[in-house]
Design an enzyme around this catalytic site. Structure first.
Site, PDB file in Angstrom:
ATOM      1  N   CYS A   1       0.789  -1.221   0.000  1.00  0.00           N
ATOM      2  CA  CYS A   1       0.000   0.000   0.000  1.00  0.00           C
ATOM      3  C   CYS A   1       0.825   1.276   0.000  1.00  0.00           C
ATOM      4  O   CYS A   1       2.010   1.295   0.314  1.00  0.00           O
ATOM      5  CB  CYS A   1      -0.860   0.111   1.260  1.00  0.00           C
ATOM      6  SG  CYS A   1      -1.580  -1.363   1.871  1.00  0.00           S
TER       7      CYS A   1
ATOM      8  N   GLY B   1       1.023   0.529  -5.336  1.00  0.00           N
ATOM      9  CA  GLY B   1      -0.156  -0.338  -5.431  1.00  0.00           C
ATOM     10  C   GLY B   1      -1.032   0.104  -6.568  1.00  0.00           C
ATOM     11  O   GLY B   1      -1.436   1.263  -6.616  1.00  0.00           O
TER      12      GLY B   1
ATOM     13  N   ASN C   1      -1.019   1.040   5.717  1.00  0.00           N
ATOM     14  CA  ASN C   1       0.078   0.462   4.948  1.00  0.00           C
ATOM     15  C   ASN C   1       0.862  -0.421   5.896  1.00  0.00           C
ATOM     16  O   ASN C   1       1.234   0.016   6.988  1.00  0.00           O
ATOM     17  CB  ASN C   1       0.969   1.583   4.385  1.00  0.00           C
ATOM     18  CG  ASN C   1       2.170   1.017   3.638  1.00  0.00           C
ATOM     19  OD1 ASN C   1       2.158  -0.124   3.200  1.00  0.00           O
ATOM     20  ND2 ASN C   1       3.207   1.833   3.507  1.00  0.00           N
ATOM     21  N   GLY C   2       1.118  -1.650   5.451  1.00  0.00           N
ATOM     22  CA  GLY C   2       1.862  -2.574   6.297  1.00  0.00           C
ATOM     23  C   GLY C   2       1.079  -3.840   6.534  1.00  0.00           C
ATOM     24  O   GLY C   2       0.088  -4.100   5.857  1.00  0.00           O
TER      25      GLY C   2
ATOM     26  N   TYR D   1      14.132  -1.204  -3.422  1.00  0.00           N
ATOM     27  CA  TYR D   1      13.259  -1.447  -4.564  1.00  0.00           C
ATOM     28  C   TYR D   1      11.940  -0.680  -4.542  1.00  0.00           C
ATOM     29  O   TYR D   1      11.462  -0.199  -5.566  1.00  0.00           O
ATOM     30  CB  TYR D   1      12.957  -2.951  -4.630  1.00  0.00           C
ATOM     31  CG  TYR D   1      11.848  -3.338  -5.555  1.00  0.00           C
ATOM     32  CD1 TYR D   1      12.057  -3.400  -6.930  1.00  0.00           C
ATOM     33  CD2 TYR D   1      10.580  -3.638  -5.067  1.00  0.00           C
ATOM     34  CE1 TYR D   1      11.024  -3.761  -7.792  1.00  0.00           C
ATOM     35  CE2 TYR D   1       9.551  -3.992  -5.912  1.00  0.00           C
ATOM     36  CZ  TYR D   1       9.771  -4.052  -7.272  1.00  0.00           C
ATOM     37  OH  TYR D   1       8.754  -4.398  -8.109  1.00  0.00           O
TER      38      TYR D   1
END
Lengths: 470, 470, 470, 470
Positions: D12, D40, D114-115, D254
């Site tokens: 996310c 995302g 997020n996570g 990345y």
């Protein structure tokens, strides 16, 4: 079927099947829901049970739009429940489309609901105070939370206890990995019937769904009953003894399909009887002919014509392609609206004294326009006859007429209504006439088996969330 | 409107307007086309003329699907022509959707066509030999190429010369920057009427389109006429003197909307007359009641019941949501098809001797299934009466029954047909009965004003591309 | 690939295959077109030849949007031609989407075209005067009409004669039931290469399409050639001897993909050479680092950095998801546009003397904004270097820069341009530098093998429809 | 951005704004989410606060697909939170698309996350046992139920107590009618930064979102912090003191965009440093040139080339139109997959000794194919260098590599991996090299400020639901 014209909308239709052969539960439900499409055109969905799990598919639109062949073929299973719905709220989001599916860590529960609870707000508040989060804006969802909070090891007992807390109109179908359950409110306000399709059981809001799929009517679900279908067969239980049959009379007047039977009474025949009785109560001897407001006024108009021995003519034509056509808002084109929906056959009515029969008048705007276009087409006299009584009270059980201000019959005499719609004469069926035309084969004393609260204000339940109204 | 059931499809409806106030030509055409939707549901389009140019919008689907409010608002102009169509060919591509618009370097020409040419192949071959490229697979397009190849400085003369080369059925509407032109074939096989909307002129396949938009009927376009509308008004010209009126009788029997008038005859009244005449020609005195195959059999059934003094009942219900519903091909569900479309009201027909009136029988498969479901519902006797003659010949003028093998009446006696459909009795209206029921106010000797070629093989034109048939 | 930013658009990419094994012509073409997607993103289509006929599928959007798996599986055949296109005209209708398919009574002809004819209007007028109707607004269609009007019995001769009448830029691929034909204009303005895939022949605008599908480069189509592929193999013919190679130099500068080779020259290497030459012609010895305007400036920037022995850094990032994102028109958010497309890596450029290399400047608006955002990010000096010459003339051969008023280099000195874009310094590659960087292995004296008309006004063809310009 | 190729997906990105001028919270969030799109691409949504209520819009697809101009204009408000997401589960339904919006009878609560929590299952089970029904399959939802079940009158205290029960990785943004709250897990596994836009506060997963909307970086949210934004301004609170910074190192390797800064470190510069360090640790002195696997390997490759003083070349081209292109499953076309995504520039690598730099190797399948296509293009030697360490352990905090069996580095030596991918040599960056290249300006002893658990198995939290793994 006159939804757009009348602006009077049923909330839902429900369908369920347990024990479908060849895992065709979804396909059969598709045809079943299709037959119930007149009860709700704005959303639809299915939850299908296969060996592993309950799978859901739902969407906004007609049954034929939401389900494609590919989707149905991927929804194989031996049991399913489904729903069609009219959504009042324009914000209607996909989360509110039924059936709901609750995936618990160890099991699943699907449910769909026809009707409207009158204590949903009270129950929601109480649940939230205890820490529950309700996801939908639907009153239907509270049942799941009530069940989830029961502590018994018996799922059946949990559901009974939860149902007993609900007030209002409800025909619920629930589905788990082990059983399908159909439950009806203590007044039986909404119809719910059981049929057999080979060895499978089917449940539907109207018996017309049985005819389409080749099933046979078996018996009705009665007020206060909770019927359990599982691999051992069918068991009828009761969650309350405090029941009193009061079927919504609008099912007979307008909502149900003419080929359905409710409590053993065929809808077309009931409506034709209403028309005949109306002719007896309020004849128009000088009339040249009788016409119907299509489609829902057709049966009553034919009855009226037959009783009066007058020609029954096609004076108004309904456009079959009206759905979803938008109406231009410009001044010049404003009048096109009703003409797109209904056309007068000028050569039929021109110069004639016409009786026009409609099933009911809610806001009166359409009736007024019908009188106008008949007048423009040259009708000499226009006598409006309505095959149901004057609507004077709101409905809290799922029919979209909650606001009394919108009801043309609220606080007005029939003569005042006649002046508004500019008819030469106007009359309505009496409440007694309605009840005797329907002529239920069995009923309780209290309500004659019918809810006629919109006509006389006699509501068969406490109103709870709406008690300010009284 | 029974398209799916009968599998008998009109090719098109056309609409045009010249001189629309406030640049509302597109919006008015939208409502006009909507009223003609029963003549074709698979594609639609509009070409609108504004000050600068001709603008086109078209698509596959219903009028309400192809045109949104935004699209219409961007299509402002004072003139427009539009089209609704049934496309036979499943390959039906957007290029074939009418109206066609040809943008020449110096001008534009739009056209739409109802009907079918019988010398289109001959004309195409000839045009291609001369170096023309035809873009569509439609027979309608050849007219544009014929016009383009005329050498006169007079556009009117060029169009006349081009029209004179066509054979078959055609009601064309053409639109250029300077004028709108309506043209009808020498037999007037397809209907085409002119109306007035304020100072504007409208043209439509059926007069029901006028009622919707508030226009008044003005006059019909006659066989061999070419009517020019421009800013100076309306001029009626002829492109041929060799005419003989022969209106497609199926327009009266089945295709047109009951509230339309063709050549001064109202469709509902004509159909009711067919029903009365049918009662006189082929009564069923022992019948208990009369029912219709909805929707197209309703008028005739009411006429039959009235003439026989029998009750007219709602024995078959048509599902309003059938469009585009797919039918499951599996063995178990195969029988659902007809039941989804038509439902029997069991309590009406059970134990009764029933007359069921349909407007026509083409392939016979639906009729056979109707008899079956009535029988299953317990009807004691089933007497099928058809308010048109036996179809024994193909149609080459635009009605989708070109293959004689598919016609149940081809090469069979009525008794043989009765055995196939398993009715207790079966009868059809006579050709004379049909012609006299329609009772055109004016006509030529030759064809009584009506094309009845599907009943007697007497085609009003050369067949050219189809002359092998004879 | 910087289309939105530069607003400089190639018209098309073409692809063809003859002799595909296992009837996979459509699937292979799908991947081929996908590799050519950078040449046009607004429409795409395929015509596939199977045993019976030519079948067409086309639509607006990307290759991956227009073609689904189902569609491709239904398009089986042994030969196909396809097209991707940028449509200038916002009215772009489906009728204008290539390949075109012409269905004659006895045969079919499909065609697609990359390039732009400069005598299309003249030819259209002449064809219409002879009675032809052109269906599209495309200049490409005239070839079909020219072929159709040839009288020879030899299709090859007819096509040769038709091609000889065209002026301008064209790489055509034609497909009939019997053969595929690739033809290139007398100057070879657009690239067109032939490859082999097993026993099949493939033709494509760029060799990168061969790599994707696993084909091997075979040879280029040369100016004035018409190459015929049929079941006997490949035949190279000429329709004119009057040829002079002048490949569009913008193919090397900006349009083609870095991994393509044109006339034996790899695009990435040519661009890197341009960057090196630019460093030699216009060095910035005081610079701290070199950055590129992604993506098309990357190769030249790397070359410039290498030649200058300066660090090549990622100072500008291109957002990969920009396609079709709309830009809010409100005052407050107006500046967001370029920032959505390109982001500065602040910590790279802050306090540094930066050389920013772009491949070309057309309107200059994006360059100006790039200078602004670099300045805002704290760059100490901003030196803009452009790896192509100043654009001073319009292109009539298919690159979207016809209007000289929009060209920032039109009628301005480099210093004037520098002031507009507010860079600290600005320089462009010389025309000689460009030609020598590309270093074509073979070419004619006349144009050095390259069209550089946008830089020096020396057009390799008559301009015909555009001769007013001169 | 190489999502499809690597098959390694961030879950996310989150964005929030409080105090937007002119009610433009939704439009600003749209651009903010757009900048986070690389985190995302499968679903997105917004909840906007206006004077009356919280309004939600969400859907499957890209930000530019889910939000149209009309939708944004109808979503006016002064605060908003939004989300972009990669959905692992193909069943991903709209109910699971964040932000979630909970409408209580008396208020509303929206949240996005997020996570990934590692004790979500444990918490769900406990909540269900107490009678709660969780609607989504998301681990994120449990926070809402934990908050709802707190009994304090202080909403802030309730949220603190709820947050303290969570274990794992989380960057939450919550929105109510009165405040926006940003909260980060005790290890700061996911990035979360605060910016200022005029008088408004913004919160985002990455600082690149600030640049796009013109906001300025203000400060990071620190591990264990809960930051409250309301009309009085911003307040930083802590819900736990037990914190230890361990930022996911894959954000640097990345996931994050090169122009973002995390904890004061620019991503591009960190990656370039990794490349330089990799050159020092594992040089290839004999190499002719260095190429990158685009896009994520570009920064490291440039660093490697610079440190080795070798030319940095464009040897692999990434196709920009790959998204959503389906791959034909047939035998013949199977190999097309990787070629559609990445093309070799043959003339760059042919005959050369090539160092190819990638940022990481997860499954190894893409790397193997890259080696193949370079070999086929004629590369003389292929030396793979990876700018991160060998992945030997799964991630439980939101990066899609939970299954060790899929990790090529799991249980294999580097030489074994080299043999599988068929490179001439292979090497990885050391863990120390990684940590020193990133060079965080501040960190705790325990984890050097970075989570490198996928490389060394040292997880910064209890694993709870996943403790079987150890």
């Amino acid at each position: 079927m006159l939804t757009e014209i009348k602006g009077l909308n049923e909330e839902c239709g429900v369908f369920g099947i347990w024990g479908a052969e060849k895992e065709q539960a979804a396909s059969i439900s598709y045809y079943g829901l299709h037959s119930l499409q007149h009860r709700g055109q704005q959303s639809t969905g299915l939850v299908v049970k296969n060996d592993q799990e309950l799978v859901q598919h739902r969407g906004l639109g007609l049954v034929s739009e939401v389900f494609s062949k590919d989707i149905l073929e991927n929804l194989r299973g031996t049991a399913a429940i489904g729903h069609v719905r009219y959504i009042n709220d324009l914000r209607g989001q996909i989360a509110d489309v039924q059936p709901f599916l609750f995936n618990f860590e160890d099991s699943g529960l699907a449910m769909c609901h026809n009707g409207k609870l009158v204590n949903a707000k009270q129950l929601r508040r109480s649940l939230e105070e205890k820490g529950s989060i309700l996801q939908t804006s639907s009153d239907s969802e509270v049942l799941a939370h009530l069940i989830k909070r029961q502590k018994s090891d018996s799922q059946v007992l949990n559901i009974k206890n939860a149902l007993a807390q609900l007030k209002g109109a409800f025909a619920y179908i629930l589905l788990t990995q082990n059983e399908m359950i159909a439950a009806l409110d203590p007044n039986g306000l909404r119809p719910l019937s059981i049929g057999r399709l080979g060895s499978a059981f089917v449940v539907a809001s109207e018996t017309c769904a049985f005819d389409t799929i080749g099933a046979k009517f078996f018996q009705d679900v009665n007020p206060g009953e909770m019927v359990i279908f599982n691999d051992q067969g069918m068991t009828v239980e009761r969650y309350t003894e405090n029941t009193s049959r009061a079927i919504c009379s609008f099912e007979f007047i307008y909502l149900a399909r003419p080929d359905s039977d409710i409590s053993g009474v065929n809808i077309h025949i009931a409506r034709k009887n209403m028309g005949k009785r109306l002719a007896a109560e309020s004849p128009v001897p000088e009339a040249d002919l009788v016409i119907a407001v299509p489609d829902s006024g057709i049966s009553a108009a034919a009855g009226y014509a037959e009783a009066m021995q007058k020609p029954y003519e096609l004076g108004l034509i309904k456009n079959r392609y009206i759905a979803r056509t938008f109406i231009q808002p410009s001044q010049e084109l404003r009048e096109i609206g009703v003409k797109m929906k209904l056309s007068v056959v000028e050569r039929v009515v021109c110069g004639k004294k016409v009786v026009v029969v409609d099933d009911s008048i809610v806001r009166g705007t359409t009736t007024k326009r019908i009188v106008q276009i008949l007048r423009e087409a040259g009708a000499a006299e226009i006598h409006v006859r309505v095959s149901s009584p004057v609507i004077r009270y709101p409905c809290f059980y799922g029919i979209d007429m909650q606001n009394t201000d919108e009801l043309i019959g609220y606080g007005r005499s029939i003569e005042e209504v006649r002046q508004i719609i500019e008819a030469d004469s106007l009359d309505f069926l009496s409440i007694e006439g309605l009840v005797e035309s329907i002529n239920l084969p069995y009923y309780d004393e209290k309500y004659s088996g019918l809810c006629v609260a919109y006509f006389n204000g006699d509501y068969p339940t406490e109103l709870v969330d709406y008690s300010d109204f009284v």
